[in-house]
Design a protein around this motif. Structure first.
Motif, PDB file in Angstrom:
ATOM      1  N   ASP A   1       7.291 -26.790  38.451  1.00 40.55           N
ATOM      2  CA  ASP A   1       6.103 -27.243  37.719  1.00 40.55           C
ATOM      3  C   ASP A   1       5.262 -26.043  37.283  1.00 40.55           C
ATOM      4  O   ASP A   1       4.750 -26.005  36.170  1.00 40.55           O
ATOM      5  CB  ASP A   1       5.280 -28.185  38.597  1.00 40.55           C
ATOM      6  N   LYS A   2       5.162 -25.042  38.139  1.00 38.77           N
ATOM      7  CA  LYS A   2       4.406 -23.833  37.804  1.00 38.77           C
ATOM      8  C   LYS A   2       5.050 -23.118  36.613  1.00 38.77           C
ATOM      9  O   LYS A   2       4.359 -22.648  35.714  1.00 38.77           O
ATOM     10  CB  LYS A   2       4.357 -22.906  39.014  1.00 38.77           C
ATOM     11  N   CYS A   3       6.365 -23.084  36.590  1.00 42.18           N
ATOM     12  CA  CYS A   3       7.077 -22.428  35.485  1.00 42.18           C
ATOM     13  C   CYS A   3       6.818 -23.160  34.181  1.00 42.18           C
ATOM     14  O   CYS A   3       6.598 -22.533  33.145  1.00 42.18           O
ATOM     15  CB  CYS A   3       8.575 -22.380  35.781  1.00 42.18           C
ATOM     16  N   GLN A   4       6.834 -24.476  34.206  1.00 41.63           N
ATOM     17  CA  GLN A   4       6.586 -25.243  32.988  1.00 41.63           C
ATOM     18  C   GLN A   4       5.167 -25.047  32.483  1.00 41.63           C
ATOM     19  O   GLN A   4       4.939 -24.982  31.284  1.00 41.63           O
ATOM     20  CB  GLN A   4       6.859 -26.722  33.235  1.00 41.63           C
ATOM     21  N   LYS A   5       4.200 -24.926  33.382  1.00 42.66           N
ATOM     22  CA  LYS A   5       2.813 -24.686  32.966  1.00 42.66           C
ATOM     23  C   LYS A   5       2.657 -23.323  32.311  1.00 42.66           C
ATOM     24  O   LYS A   5       1.813 -23.136  31.453  1.00 42.66           O
ATOM     25  CB  LYS A   5       1.871 -24.807  34.165  1.00 42.66           C
ATOM     26  N   LEU A   6       3.477 -22.365  32.727  1.00 45.83           N
ATOM     27  CA  LEU A   6       3.448 -21.029  32.131  1.00 45.83           C
ATOM     28  C   LEU A   6       4.283 -20.954  30.853  1.00 45.83           C
ATOM     29  O   LEU A   6       4.439 -19.887  30.276  1.00 45.83           O
ATOM     30  CB  LEU A   6       3.970 -19.997  33.143  1.00 45.83           C
TER      31      LEU A   6
END
Length: 67
Positions: free
Chosen positions: A24-29
Motif C-alpha cells: 500500500d505504501k508503494c502504491q501511494k508513492l
C-alpha cells in the motif's frame, strides 16, 4: 509454554497485514513492486516477498529564469 504458542499465533496473523502495509505504501508513492529497478527508476520503498518499490525518475526541468 502457553504464552509462547499465543505469541506465535499472533505473529502468524499479523504477517499478512504487515505485507499489505508495504504494498500500500508503494502504491501511494506511485511506484511498482519489482525484483529490481531499471536504470530510469529509483528505489523508494520495499514491498513484500523481497521486492523493491521502484519509481520512475523524472528529469529536472530547468526554467529560463536562470542567468
Amino acid at each position: 509454554m502457553k504464552t509462547f504458542f499465543f505469541l506465535c499465533a499472533v505473529l502468524l496473523f499479523l504477517a499478512p497485514a504487515k505485507n499489505e502495509f508495504f504494498d500500500d505504501k508503494c502504491q501511494k508513492l506511485k511506484g511498482r513492486c519489482k525484483r529490481s529497478c531499471d536504470k530510469t527508476e529509483e528505489l523508494v520503498a520495499f514491498c513484500q516477498k523481497f521486492l523493491k518499490c521502484c519509481q520512475t525518475l523524472h528529469p529536472c526541468v530547468l526554467s529560463g529564469d536562470h542567468n
